[in-house]
Write a protein that holds these residues in place. Structure first.
Motif, PDB file in Angstrom:
ATOM      1  N   ASP A  28      40.395  46.433  34.710  1.00 34.27           N
ATOM      2  CA  ASP A  28      40.483  47.603  33.843  1.00 34.27           C
ATOM      3  C   ASP A  28      41.913  48.145  33.795  1.00 34.27           C
ATOM      4  OD1 ASP A  28      37.800  47.423  33.299  1.00 34.27           O
ATOM      5  OD2 ASP A  28      37.201  49.022  34.691  1.00 34.27           O
ATOM      6  N   ARG A  29      42.620  48.049  34.905  1.00 34.41           N
ATOM      7  CA  ARG A  29      44.017  48.491  34.916  1.00 34.41           C
ATOM      8  C   ARG A  29      44.884  47.571  34.060  1.00 34.41           C
ATOM      9  NH1 ARG A  29      44.391  49.862  41.457  1.00 34.41           N
ATOM     10  NH2 ARG A  29      42.693  51.392  41.427  1.00 34.41           N
ATOM     11  N   VAL A  30      44.564  46.288  34.055  1.00 36.63           N
ATOM     12  CA  VAL A  30      45.250  45.364  33.147  1.00 36.63           C
ATOM     13  C   VAL A  30      45.007  45.788  31.704  1.00 36.63           C
ATOM     14  CG1 VAL A  30      45.398  42.977  32.327  1.00 36.63           C
ATOM     15  CG2 VAL A  30      45.110  43.437  34.773  1.00 36.63           C
ATOM     16  N   ASP A  31      43.753  46.141  31.398  1.00 36.93           N
ATOM     17  CA  ASP A  31      43.421  46.595  30.046  1.00 36.93           C
ATOM     18  C   ASP A  31      44.197  47.863  29.698  1.00 36.93           C
ATOM     19  OD1 ASP A  31      41.675  44.501  29.843  1.00 36.93           O
ATOM     20  OD2 ASP A  31      39.875  45.696  30.251  1.00 36.93           O
ATOM     21  N   TRP A  32      44.322  48.757  30.669  1.00 35.04           N
ATOM     22  CA  TRP A  32      45.048  50.004  30.420  1.00 35.04           C
ATOM     23  C   TRP A  32      46.510  49.722  30.095  1.00 35.04           C
ATOM     24  CZ3 TRP A  32      49.191  52.258  32.975  1.00 35.04           C
ATOM     25  CH2 TRP A  32      49.511  53.572  32.570  1.00 35.04           C
TER      26      TRP A  32
ATOM     27  N   GLY B  29      52.042  45.169  39.574  1.00 32.48           N
ATOM     28  CA  GLY B  29      51.535  45.616  40.862  1.00 32.48           C
ATOM     29  C   GLY B  29      50.413  46.609  40.643  1.00 32.48           C
ATOM     30  N   LEU B  30      49.178  46.134  40.706  1.00 34.18           N
ATOM     31  CA  LEU B  30      48.019  46.953  40.336  1.00 34.18           C
ATOM     32  C   LEU B  30      47.059  47.225  41.491  1.00 34.18           C
ATOM     33  CD1 LEU B  30      47.208  45.344  36.862  1.00 34.18           C
ATOM     34  CD2 LEU B  30      48.362  47.514  37.307  1.00 34.18           C
TER      35      LEU B  30
ATOM     36  N   GLU C 131      36.853  44.377  39.094  1.00 31.97           N
ATOM     37  CA  GLU C 131      36.712  44.944  37.753  1.00 31.97           C
ATOM     38  C   GLU C 131      37.658  46.122  37.542  1.00 31.97           C
ATOM     39  OE1 GLU C 131      34.277  44.323  39.836  1.00 31.97           O
ATOM     40  OE2 GLU C 131      33.046  42.787  38.852  1.00 31.97           O
ATOM     41  N   ALA C 132      37.913  46.886  38.607  1.00 31.58           N
ATOM     42  CA  ALA C 132      38.827  48.020  38.492  1.00 31.58           C
ATOM     43  C   ALA C 132      40.249  47.538  38.232  1.00 31.58           C
ATOM     44  CB  ALA C 132      38.772  48.868  39.758  1.00 31.58           C
ATOM     45  N   ILE C 133      40.636  46.455  38.901  1.00 31.14           N
ATOM     46  CA  ILE C 133      41.972  45.891  38.656  1.00 31.14           C
ATOM     47  C   ILE C 133      42.047  45.348  37.233  1.00 31.14           C
ATOM     48  CG2 ILE C 133      43.663  44.172  39.386  1.00 31.14           C
ATOM     49  CD1 ILE C 133      43.176  46.371  41.423  1.00 31.14           C
TER      50      ILE C 133
ATOM     51  N   ALA D 241      42.594  37.682  43.329  1.00 37.47           N
ATOM     52  CA  ALA D 241      42.234  36.402  42.717  1.00 37.47           C
ATOM     53  C   ALA D 241      41.113  36.575  41.703  1.00 37.47           C
ATOM     54  CB  ALA D 241      41.828  35.409  43.808  1.00 37.47           C
ATOM     55  N   GLU D 242      40.083  37.337  42.056  1.00 38.68           N
ATOM     56  CA  GLU D 242      38.960  37.526  41.136  1.00 38.68           C
ATOM     57  C   GLU D 242      39.378  38.328  39.909  1.00 38.68           C
ATOM     58  OE1 GLU D 242      34.333  39.158  41.049  1.00 38.68           O
ATOM     59  OE2 GLU D 242      35.378  38.899  42.977  1.00 38.68           O
ATOM     60  N   ALA D 243      40.238  39.329  40.095  1.00 40.19           N
ATOM     61  CA  ALA D 243      40.707  40.136  38.969  1.00 40.19           C
ATOM     62  C   ALA D 243      41.475  39.282  37.964  1.00 40.19           C
ATOM     63  CB  ALA D 243      41.580  41.275  39.464  1.00 40.19           C
ATOM     64  N   ALA D 244      42.296  38.347  38.459  1.00 39.96           N
ATOM     65  CA  ALA D 244      43.027  37.462  37.558  1.00 39.96           C
ATOM     66  C   ALA D 244      42.080  36.566  36.778  1.00 39.96           C
ATOM     67  CB  ALA D 244      44.028  36.620  38.356  1.00 39.96           C
TER      68      ALA D 244
END
Length: 334
Positions: free
Chosen positions: A282-286, A265-266, A278-280, A323-326
């Motif tokens: 980046d949260r996946v990367d974090w 849940g991001l 892109e921020a989401i 959708a775009e973040a995925a």
């Protein structure tokens, strides 16, 4: 390679036109719907609204498509609020926020209803490519939101709610994924002994389907014992609300491990601030820096909570962002 799947926990806001139409139809007011046999005009509004939110998810590019739960005026309490064995009473605050639901008081044995299955049958006619996602309250949260005046014992009542949800789920059309929403595991955590019973109840519901089952707690992090017991349930993924609590959720994964799949849940399901894709990402990367996300077979990217609280226009934007973040996460992983 890890698959990134964009989705939501369901419980969408109604389109603005649907709110207006429902208000106009025969004095229809919030909390008036108590069964699945509404007036034909009202039912038609919900049908059109369902088609709209399904098409909206398609246009956004979400890989799992929820029915939307637009009839769920009582939110997670809905499956009991429309049940013949349940009496709905006064208005109760929905956890610690400004939304409310009618208190469902169980007065008789919980037999099969079929209300949610009928909604999904309608959705299945519009989603015929294996992307349909069902949403149910988890048994612990549904029992927590209700009042028992029939079974007389907390353990027996929880088992009865789990049996009821199991029967409802067995009537569902073919689905790809099931999200079991369990905010009460965070908001009103079970104590010693009850935490194990909650896990068994979730396991019973999850075992009633061949679909991938995601248990999604939110509004914080699970306590250590509750989380450890939840991992004993036969579910495919456990969700983490990284908007409300990063540190404790990370600790649980690092200390106790996780399921083969995971739900992150991001994006904030309650905030009108719309994140950048892109921020989401980046949260996946974090998260990946703390817990190797590449070790999971499937990573569901979603809002941390249901989006019921959002203005409809903001809800539309959130879907596109997820959708775009995925897609961005998938490209980077490749």
């Amino acid at each position: 390679m890890t698959e990134y799947v964009s989705t939501t926990p369901g419980l969408f806001p109604l389109p603005d036109w649907a709110k207006d139409d429902l208000s106009d139809l025969k004095g229809h007011q919030k909390h008036d719907l108590i069964s699945g046999d509404e007036d034909e005009e009202i039912a038609a509004v919900y049908e059109d609204a369902r088609e709209e939110v399904i098409e909206l998810q398609r246009e956004a590019g979400l890989e799992r498509v929820a029915e939307g739960q637009l009839r769920w005026d009582d939110m997670l309490a809905h499956p009991l609020a429309v049940h013949d064995a349940v009496e709905t009473r006064g208005i109760v605050r929905y956890y610690d926020n400004n939304n409310f639901y009618r208190e469902p008081v169980v007065r008789d044995a919980l037999a099969f209803s079929g209300d949610v299955a009928s909604e999904l049958e309608s959705a299945a006619e519009l989603v015929d490519d294996g992307a349909l996602q069902a949403v149910l309250p988890g048994p612990y949260s549904l029992a927590d939101l209700a009042t028992d005046e029939h079974y007389g014992d907390d353990a027996e009542f929880l088992a009865a709610v789990a049996e009821f949800l199991e029967g409802e789920l067995e009537a569902f059309p073919e689905i790809e994924t099931l999200f079991l929403l369990e905010p009460s595991l965070v908001e009103n955590p079970p104590g010693d002994g009850e935490d194990e019973r909650a896990s068994r109840a979730i396991d019973r519901v999850a075992s009633a389907t061949d679909a991938d089952v995601v248990v999604q707690p939110y509004w914080g992090a699970l306590s250590e014992k509750v989380y450890a017991h939840l991992l004993d349930a036969d579910v495919d993924a456990v969700g983490f609300d990284f908007v409300a609590n990063q540190e404790d959720n990370l600790y649980n994964v690092q200390e106790y491990g996780a399921t083969d799949d995971v739900s992150l849940g991001l994006a904030d399901g309650q905030s009108t601030l719309v994140e950048d894709p892109e921020a989401i990402r980046d949260r996946v990367d974090w998260v990946s820096e703390q817990v190797p996300v590449s070790e999971f077979e499937t990573v569901y990217l979603t809002t941390n909570t249901e989006t019921f609280y959002l203005p409809y226009a903001k809800f539309e934007e959130k879907l596109a962002v997820i959708a775009e973040a995925a897609e961005l996460a998938e490209v980077k992983a490749a």
